[in-house]
Motif scaffolding. Structure first.
Motif, PDB file in Angstrom:
ATOM      1  N   ASP A 169      -2.149   6.836   0.698  1.00 52.62           N
ATOM      2  CA  ASP A 169      -1.600   8.093   1.181  1.00 52.62           C
ATOM      3  C   ASP A 169      -2.670   9.179   1.227  1.00 52.62           C
ATOM      4  O   ASP A 169      -2.788   9.920   2.210  1.00 52.62           O
ATOM      5  CB  ASP A 169      -0.448   8.511   0.277  1.00 52.62           C
ATOM      6  N   TYR A 224      -5.115   8.539   4.081  1.00 51.24           N
ATOM      7  CA  TYR A 224      -4.572   8.857   5.396  1.00 51.24           C
ATOM      8  C   TYR A 224      -4.473  10.369   5.607  1.00 51.24           C
ATOM      9  O   TYR A 224      -4.725  10.867   6.703  1.00 51.24           O
ATOM     10  CB  TYR A 224      -3.204   8.203   5.582  1.00 51.24           C
ATOM     11  N   ARG A 225      -4.136  11.110   4.566  1.00 51.22           N
ATOM     12  CA  ARG A 225      -4.078  12.562   4.710  1.00 51.22           C
ATOM     13  C   ARG A 225      -5.468  13.149   4.949  1.00 51.22           C
ATOM     14  O   ARG A 225      -5.627  14.123   5.685  1.00 51.22           O
ATOM     15  CB  ARG A 225      -3.410  13.184   3.489  1.00 51.22           C
ATOM     16  N   CYS A 230      -6.096  12.624   8.558  1.00 49.48           N
ATOM     17  CA  CYS A 230      -5.337  13.578   9.384  1.00 49.48           C
ATOM     18  C   CYS A 230      -5.971  14.967   9.372  1.00 49.48           C
ATOM     19  O   CYS A 230      -5.991  15.665  10.395  1.00 49.48           O
ATOM     20  CB  CYS A 230      -3.890  13.651   8.895  1.00 49.48           C
ATOM     21  N   THR A 259      -3.919   4.783  13.909  1.00 47.91           N
ATOM     22  CA  THR A 259      -2.489   4.940  13.658  1.00 47.91           C
ATOM     23  C   THR A 259      -2.075   4.108  12.457  1.00 47.91           C
ATOM     24  O   THR A 259      -2.231   2.883  12.459  1.00 47.91           O
ATOM     25  CB  THR A 259      -1.670   4.520  14.886  1.00 47.91           C
ATOM     26  N   ALA A 315       9.209  11.434   3.337  1.00 49.91           N
ATOM     27  CA  ALA A 315       9.300  11.831   4.741  1.00 49.91           C
ATOM     28  C   ALA A 315       8.359  11.045   5.644  1.00 49.91           C
ATOM     29  O   ALA A 315       8.631  10.868   6.835  1.00 49.91           O
ATOM     30  CB  ALA A 315       9.016  13.328   4.869  1.00 49.91           C
ATOM     31  N   HIS A 316       7.233  10.547   5.094  1.00 51.61           N
ATOM     32  CA  HIS A 316       6.242   9.874   5.930  1.00 51.61           C
ATOM     33  C   HIS A 316       6.489   8.373   6.060  1.00 51.61           C
ATOM     34  O   HIS A 316       5.669   7.660   6.635  1.00 51.61           O
ATOM     35  CB  HIS A 316       4.843  10.115   5.372  1.00 51.61           C
ATOM     36  N   GLU A 318       6.742   3.923  17.037  1.00 53.98           N
ATOM     37  CA  GLU A 318       5.611   4.121  16.117  1.00 53.98           C
ATOM     38  C   GLU A 318       4.947   2.796  15.759  1.00 53.98           C
ATOM     39  O   GLU A 318       3.728   2.716  15.605  1.00 53.98           O
ATOM     40  CB  GLU A 318       6.087   4.819  14.843  1.00 53.98           C
ATOM     41  N   TRP A 370       6.476  -0.144   2.416  1.00 54.13           N
ATOM     42  CA  TRP A 370       6.753   0.731   1.278  1.00 54.13           C
ATOM     43  C   TRP A 370       7.686   0.021   0.313  1.00 54.13           C
ATOM     44  O   TRP A 370       8.739  -0.478   0.696  1.00 54.13           O
ATOM     45  CB  TRP A 370       7.392   2.022   1.774  1.00 54.13           C
ATOM     46  N   ARG A 373       4.000  11.653  -3.265  1.00 50.88           N
ATOM     47  CA  ARG A 373       4.662  11.428  -1.978  1.00 50.88           C
ATOM     48  C   ARG A 373       4.968   9.956  -1.768  1.00 50.88           C
ATOM     49  O   ARG A 373       5.931   9.608  -1.103  1.00 50.88           O
ATOM     50  CB  ARG A 373       3.750  11.879  -0.827  1.00 50.88           C
ATOM     51  N   SER A 374       4.152   9.065  -2.290  1.00 52.44           N
ATOM     52  CA  SER A 374       4.259   7.656  -1.966  1.00 52.44           C
ATOM     53  C   SER A 374       5.351   6.937  -2.739  1.00 52.44           C
ATOM     54  O   SER A 374       5.767   5.856  -2.344  1.00 52.44           O
ATOM     55  CB  SER A 374       2.914   6.955  -2.228  1.00 52.44           C
TER      56      SER A 374
END
Length: 504
Positions: A48, A51-52, A55, A78, A94-95, A109, A119, A131-132
């Motif tokens: 996570d 990936y952030r 981004c 992606t 949310a992700h 997606e 997950w 978050r994960s």
């Protein structure tokens, strides 16, 4: 360069430049270290954060101009994280996609995904709310409820996944075979079977043709899985292998696993003609009886190995004898996973005919003294002495400095007394010795990120030392209560008590 020259630069050149800036450990690369190779299998919070980071870089590049905006959107890697369990849809971060399919068709997606990770609730081990994973106030009631799996044929997407390069699968549960998904992923290069195969689940997936195209594989097997194969599995393009083998059986069942009905063993169950990096983990009850298998396997793959991390649950000296270094003529990186090279069974240093090895270790790694520790000969003194014998020039931690810094916000580890990597003096003395210390991403400890780590360590160390003193005093009090006479009569019980108390 003039503005006119910039405007005339072909789009393909800008795409190549931006692709370098958007490069991430979450997708496979060949020109990497073993620490970077391991990062491709990151999941949970580790993946996570990576990936952030990607981004954030992507957003910065897109803001430069409209041309870059269009290019970055086109080439941005992606990453898709998806849930397979319908019981946890309401609790999803949310992700995370709620499912792989929607109304019988693959979700849009998913069709764009270069990396797909499944997950899995409750599996994040970062020790913090994140978050994960599920927040603890949500996860605890769900664990107690023990709901059924609620899986709905997740591996039957309607369209081909031609862009998919990485598939990270953390748990089987009640899943059906993943063969339909593998059939639809012709360009898959990285595959992680992160949990041990069930017997009924071993074939036919292990024989799927996709394995011949893989460059990175993480897999957990048992010896009887290996012996059940009818022919070797070809891994003709594999460069990195994370192999775990367990042997948690005993008695007649264990003896049966020593037989090779099809003449296939560890040394020839698969073909690895270009393997370069190996992470080998063994949970073996009778390591001495497996020694020939281990030597044969390392002989088969050792010539081309540039990197080796070895994790074994018992005495390494049983198999790692001085002449074994001869099996690895190309080795430049070496590690013992959760130990530094200083252990209670000291390994023979590599011969001087080999180049000095870059030692790989984890932050907070611990090291048992090879001789009795005294005020004039501490564990750290012994480690520095051993580094001189090993001619150590480089050391690399398996985490980025930032992640190691975050770890210091977590509770003090029960084994912290042995964790010389949590001492500021450990890094200061290595630097004074001339050792280059870097993190997983190649960032030196002398750079700002490394210096921030050291500053955080200076604040953390007094807390750890205070905890060690508290535990030491508690231990001395406990031993005094037991009494010397009783301790002599129950030596084995005392040894077991030591192991439990010290977390060893």
């Amino acid at each position: 360069m003039s503005l006119s020259a910039v405007g005339k630069t072909p789009t393909e050149i800008w795409a190549s430049i931006l692709s370098l800036l958007l490069r991430t450990p979450l997708l496979p690369r060949d020109d990497v270290t073993i620490a970077e190779s391991l990062a491709v299998f990151s999941n949970g919070c580790d993946a996570d954060r990576l990936y952030r980071d990607l981004c954030r870089i992507s957003v910065s590049l897109r803001l430069v101009c409209s041309s870059w905006d269009r290019l970055v959107q086109r080439i941005h890697p992606t990453v898709v994280i998806a849930n397979l369990n319908t019981n946890y849809v309401e609790e999803l971060p949310a992700h995370v996609l709620p499912a792989l399919s929607m109304e019988g068709k693959s979700r849009p997606e998913l069709l764009k995904a270069q990396r797909l990770a499944i997950w899995t609730p409750f599996e994040c081990s970062c020790g913090q709310e994140c978050r994960s994973g599920l927040p603890s106030h949500t996860a605890d009631p769900l664990r107690r409820m023990k709901k059924p799996t609620g899986l709905l044929n997740p591996f039957d997407p309607a369209q081909d996944l031609s862009r998919l390069e990485v598939f990270i699968f953390g748990s089987y549960g009640g899943l059906k075979s993943p063969v339909p998904l593998l059939d639809r992923a012709p360009n898959l290069r990285v595959l992680s079977w992160a949990v041990e195969w069930r017997d009924a689940y071993f074939e036919p997936p292990i024989h799927h043709r996709v394995h011949n195209n893989l460059t990175h594989l993480k897999i957990s097997l048992r010896w009887d899985h290996i012996y059940s194969l009818k022919s070797p599995i070809p891994f003709h393009n594999l460069r990195f292998l994370h192999l775990s083998i367990s042997d948690r059986i005993s008695g007649e069942e264990y003896v049966a696993t020593l037989r090779k009905p099809n003449d296939l063993g560890l040394e020839n169950w698969a073909e690895f003609p270009i393997l370069q990096r190996l992470h080998l983990s063994l949970c073996v009850d009778e390591l001495q009886q497996r020694k020939d298998d281990l030597v044969a396997f390392l002989t088969a793959v050792g010539t081309n190995l540039s990197s080796l991390i070895y994790n074994v649950s018992y005495d390494r000296s049983i198999w790692f004898e001085p002449e074994f270094w001869d099996l690895f003529p190309s080795l430049v990186e070496f590690g013992l996973y959760d130990h530094l090279i200083l252990t209670r069974w000291e390994l023979s240093p590599p011969p001087k005919t080999m180049k000095p090895l870059n030692l790989i270790y984890q932050f907070s790694d611990y090291a048992h003294p090879s001789v009795d520790e005294t005020p004039d000969n501490t564990v750290l003194d012994q480690f520095i002495s051993l580094c001189k014998r090993w001619r150590t020039e480089k050391m690399t931690i398996l985490q980025p400095w930032r992640d190691a810094e975050i770890m210091m916000a977590e509770p003090i580890d029960d084994r912290s007394e042995y964790e010389i990597g949590t001492h500021v003096e450990f890094y200061e003395r290595l630097v004074a010795l001339g050792v280059v210390i870097s993190d997983r991403d190649g960032v030196s400890i002398r750079e700002p990120a490394g210096q921030r780590f050291l500053e955080a360590l200076k604040e953390y160390e007094p807390k750890r030392l205070a905890e060690e003193q508290r535990r030491r005093e508690s231990w001395e009090y406990l031993m005094a209560e037991c009494g010397d006479e009783e301790g002599d009569e129950n030596g084995e019980d005392e040894d077991e008590l030591v192991r439990i108390f010290m977390g060893d």
